[in-house]
Design a protein around this motif. Structure first.
Motif, short mmCIF file in Angstrom:
data_model
loop_
_atom_site.label_atom_id
_atom_site.label_comp_id
_atom_site.label_asym_id
_atom_site.label_seq_id
_atom_site.Cartn_x
_atom_site.Cartn_y
_atom_site.Cartn_z
N GLU A 98 45.82 7.06 22.81
CA GLU A 98 44.99 7.99 22.87
C GLU A 98 43.91 7.94 21.63
O GLU A 98 42.84 8.28 21.54
CB GLU A 98 45.45 9.25 22.65
CG GLU A 98 46.15 9.68 23.79
CD GLU A 98 46.94 11.17 23.57
OE1 GLU A 98 47.21 11.43 24.84
OE2 GLU A 98 47.14 11.51 22.58
N VAL A 99 44.43 7.39 20.55
CA VAL A 99 43.72 7.36 19.41
C VAL A 99 44.02 5.70 18.56
O VAL A 99 44.78 5.29 17.92
CB VAL A 99 44.17 8.20 18.07
CG1 VAL A 99 43.31 8.04 16.78
CG2 VAL A 99 44.30 9.46 18.65
N TRP A 139 47.22 14.91 24.71
CA TRP A 139 46.09 15.44 24.56
C TRP A 139 45.31 15.69 25.99
O TRP A 139 45.21 14.77 26.77
CB TRP A 139 45.10 14.36 23.99
CG TRP A 139 43.60 14.29 23.92
CD1 TRP A 139 42.57 13.85 24.55
CD2 TRP A 139 42.98 15.45 23.05
NE1 TRP A 139 41.47 14.44 24.27
CE2 TRP A 139 41.40 15.27 23.41
CE3 TRP A 139 43.49 16.31 22.10
CZ2 TRP A 139 40.52 16.10 22.79
CZ3 TRP A 139 42.41 17.19 21.34
CH2 TRP A 139 40.93 16.81 21.89
N GLU A 163 41.41 16.99 27.29
CA GLU A 163 40.20 17.16 26.67
C GLU A 163 39.31 18.29 27.59
O GLU A 163 38.28 18.74 27.05
CB GLU A 163 39.15 15.85 27.26
CG GLU A 163 39.05 15.44 28.66
CD GLU A 163 38.23 14.08 28.65
OE1 GLU A 163 37.68 14.11 29.74
OE2 GLU A 163 38.15 13.41 27.89
N LEU A 206 39.22 12.59 13.93
CA LEU A 206 37.89 12.13 15.02
C LEU A 206 37.31 13.30 15.48
O LEU A 206 37.89 14.29 15.77
CB LEU A 206 38.83 11.33 16.00
CG LEU A 206 39.88 10.13 15.63
CD1 LEU A 206 40.34 9.43 16.94
CD2 LEU A 206 38.87 9.05 14.83
N GLU A 219 35.64 14.32 18.65
CA GLU A 219 35.98 13.76 20.05
C GLU A 219 35.34 14.92 21.24
O GLU A 219 35.09 16.14 20.75
CB GLU A 219 37.75 13.90 20.31
CG GLU A 219 38.37 13.03 19.31
CD GLU A 219 39.78 13.02 19.67
OE1 GLU A 219 40.31 12.34 20.70
OE2 GLU A 219 40.49 13.81 18.98
N PRO A 220 34.95 14.50 22.11
CA PRO A 220 34.27 14.99 23.25
C PRO A 220 35.23 15.98 23.91
O PRO A 220 36.30 15.47 24.36
CB PRO A 220 33.67 14.07 24.12
CG PRO A 220 34.42 12.82 23.68
CD PRO A 220 34.79 12.68 22.51
N VAL A 221 35.08 17.10 24.12
CA VAL A 221 35.73 18.01 25.13
C VAL A 221 34.73 18.92 25.99
O VAL A 221 33.56 18.93 25.87
CB VAL A 221 36.48 18.93 24.15
CG1 VAL A 221 37.53 18.28 23.25
CG2 VAL A 221 35.70 19.83 23.32
N GLN A 261 32.41 19.33 21.45
CA GLN A 261 33.39 18.49 20.62
C GLN A 261 34.37 19.17 19.93
O GLN A 261 34.18 20.43 19.55
CB GLN A 261 32.52 17.58 19.71
CG GLN A 261 31.61 18.23 18.90
CD GLN A 261 30.54 17.47 18.09
OE1 GLN A 261 30.10 16.48 18.56
NE2 GLN A 261 30.49 17.84 16.61
N HIS A 262 35.21 18.45 19.66
CA HIS A 262 36.66 19.07 18.82
C HIS A 262 37.05 18.06 17.62
O HIS A 262 36.87 16.77 17.72
CB HIS A 262 37.56 19.39 19.66
CG HIS A 262 38.70 19.93 18.95
ND1 HIS A 262 38.71 21.16 18.12
CD2 HIS A 262 40.05 19.55 18.93
CE1 HIS A 262 39.70 21.59 17.89
NE2 HIS A 262 40.82 20.52 18.15
N THR A 263 37.54 18.66 16.57
CA THR A 263 38.03 17.82 15.40
C THR A 263 39.32 18.34 15.04
O THR A 263 39.32 19.27 14.62
CB THR A 263 37.08 17.73 14.29
OG1 THR A 263 35.98 17.32 14.78
CG2 THR A 263 37.54 16.67 12.89
N ARG A 322 42.39 15.46 15.37
CA ARG A 322 43.52 14.52 15.43
C ARG A 322 43.13 13.53 14.42
O ARG A 322 41.96 12.61 14.40
CB ARG A 322 43.75 13.80 16.72
CG ARG A 322 43.93 15.00 17.60
CD ARG A 322 44.47 14.43 18.95
NE ARG A 322 43.79 13.64 19.98
CZ ARG A 322 43.92 12.71 20.77
NH1 ARG A 322 45.19 12.51 21.22
NH2 ARG A 322 42.73 12.11 21.43
#
Length: 472
Positions: free
Chosen positions: A33-34, A198, A200, A278, A280-282, A295-297, A299
């Motif tokens: 995932e990361v 995770w 999204e 990161l 990340e798109p959600v 987007q979300h931050t 992880r």
């Protein structure tokens, strides 16, 4: 039920083995995932190899304490839960892996609206078999100031189910039969992993998410998703300063400050850093059932360097010196004042003894006691008893080795969280710390971590003296 009791039944797999398998599966999932976390693990492995080669005394210490074999598998993770029911079921899930709640941490005074515990093994053998631990936080909805928003958050949390039917059934099976078979253990790892995966797609609307984030980004992280995705994993390093520099050189963006005590010859408690979280798109679910991009931050990848566990006296001195340094700084430590903060930290901690002998003699830290020699001749005429402990140590009959700190530091945890939520603003929430309320939600009392260290020290002393008395 202890891991030893489970493993004594040939039909059941030990809790240590399940925990180890789970930690490996969690690491594999998180690396997928990361991917940047894989780069971090490779860097940490290289630094550890270099330290062991250049400082054989550290390698010897790790061998003496049984930690050398677990160095590469040292991991901890962190999750954030939303309701008391989620916390109670999580306790039952972790119990299958021999992980018990240790310590109570209130992060609200440091500006993070949660209170927490750490699920981990509590005996030396189990810790050396698998040290995996999970820092587990429960959101304090009462700290959301907007009542309407608080109700919307509660409704979103009440509507979700973070556990699969399969893992709940296996938890019930474990509790009924006193353990799991090897096959059931494998199924458990597979099913339990789904809770930490995770997702999204968010089940809430984008405008609700943004309002929650306006209250605190962590609230949006808890409420806005299907489950408590693991927000970081953490390998253990023997030189966190070298890793911090290595991240710079490899293009891995580190947070500005290494949290915890300053660099020392004899590490104490816990030092932590991380690469930045990161973006990340959600996608957020709209009223028409269609999803809206966003987007979300949350992880990131963390690194820890663990030192010796401190006694209540040692912790009081640590807290005093840390507070002194932070007060002299006059603000939150960040990339603009990092060097000044490190200088103030070093100056304050000059008052904290930096050799194991003094730490032991002044009862500032906890230690393992081990026979230093098997030859009976030097023991002739010696009083091998607790009352003569100091002389036995000074004559090298008994060797002391540091008991590694297995737990966490509230100020450091808050610093990591705030940094990775892109907030360097010093803040705090009003509202009293409430361990009783947390334990009621948990469905159990948390262990006192200092009592556990004292117990391990005393057990090692009694075993050491018994061994020497046999030789004498």
């Amino acid at each position: 039920m202890s891991s030893e009791q489970l493993s004594s039944n040939q039909d059941f797999i030990s809790s240590d083995a399940i925990r180890h398998s789970f930690s490996l599966a969690m690491s594999k999932m998180y690396q997928t995932e990361v991917p940047l976390y894989t780069d971090l693990m490779e860097l940490v492995a290289e630094v550890n190899e270099e330290v062991l080669a250049q400082q054989p005394e550290i390698a010897e210490q790790l061998k003496n304490t049984g930690e050398i074999d677990r160095l590469s598998m040292e991991r901890h993770g962190a999750i954030r839960l939303g309701t008391a029911a989620e916390l109670a079921m999580m306790r039952r899930l972790f119990a299958i892996m021999g992980m018990q709640p240790v310590g109570y941490y209130d992060l609200a005074p440091a500006g993070v609206p949660v209170h927490s515990t750490a699920f981990r093994a509590i005996d030396t053998v189990s810790l050396n078999n698998s040290p995996f631990r999970v820092f587990t936080s429960l959101l304090r909805l009462d700290l959301i100031g907007d009542e309407m928003l608080r109700q919307q958050a509660q409704a979103a949390l009440d509507a979700r189910n973070i556990f699969t039917d399969g893992v709940v059934k296996l938890i019930e099976t474990y509790e009924q039969q006193g353990g799991l078979t090897k096959e059931q253990g494998e199924q458990f790892v597979e099913q339990a992993l789904e809770t930490f995966r995770w997702h999204e797609q968010s089940p809430i609307a984008k405008d609700i998410y943004e309002q929650l984030a306006g209250q605190h980004q962590l609230i949006a992280d808890v409420v806005g998703f299907k489950g408590p995705h693991i927000n970081h994993l953490t390998p253990r390093t023997l030189d966190i300063d070298a890793v911090q520099q290595g991240m710079h050189s490899r293009g891995i963006p580190p947070k500005a400050i290494i949290e915890g005590p300053p660099r020392r010859n004899c590490p104490i408690l816990l030092r932590q850093t991380s690469f930045k979280a990161l973006v990340e798109p959600v996608s957020f679910k709209g009223a028409d059932g269609q999803y809206q991009s966003g987007q979300h931050t949350a992880r990131f990848g963390e690194i820890e360097q663990r030192g010796v566990a401190l006694t209540p006296k040692g912790r009081a001195l640590y807290d005093q010196l840390l507070s002194e340094a932070r007060e002299k700084l006059g603000g939150t430590a960040n990339e603009n004042n990092a060097q000044q903060y490190y200088q103030l930290l070093s100056e304050s901690f000059a008052a904290f003894p930096d050799d194991y002998k003094t730490l032991h003699d002044e009862q500032l830290a906890y230690f393992h006691y081990q026979p230093n020699q098997a030859d009976s001749a030097p023991l002739t005429g010696l009083d091998v008893s607790t009352s003569n402990l100091q002389q036995l140590i000074e004559q090298d009959v008994i060797r002391i080795e540091p008991i590694v700190y297995e737990d966490f530091l509230p100020v450091s945890a808050a610093g990591i969280f705030q940094s990775n939520l892109h907030s360097d603003i010093a803040s705090s929430y009003e509202g009293q710390s409430n361990q009783q309320e947390f334990e009621q939600a948990l469905g159990a009392s948390v262990h006192d971590e200092l009592a556990l260290y004292a117990q391990r020290q005393d057990e090692s002393l009694q075993a050491c003296l018994a061994s020497l008395q046999q030789v004498a």
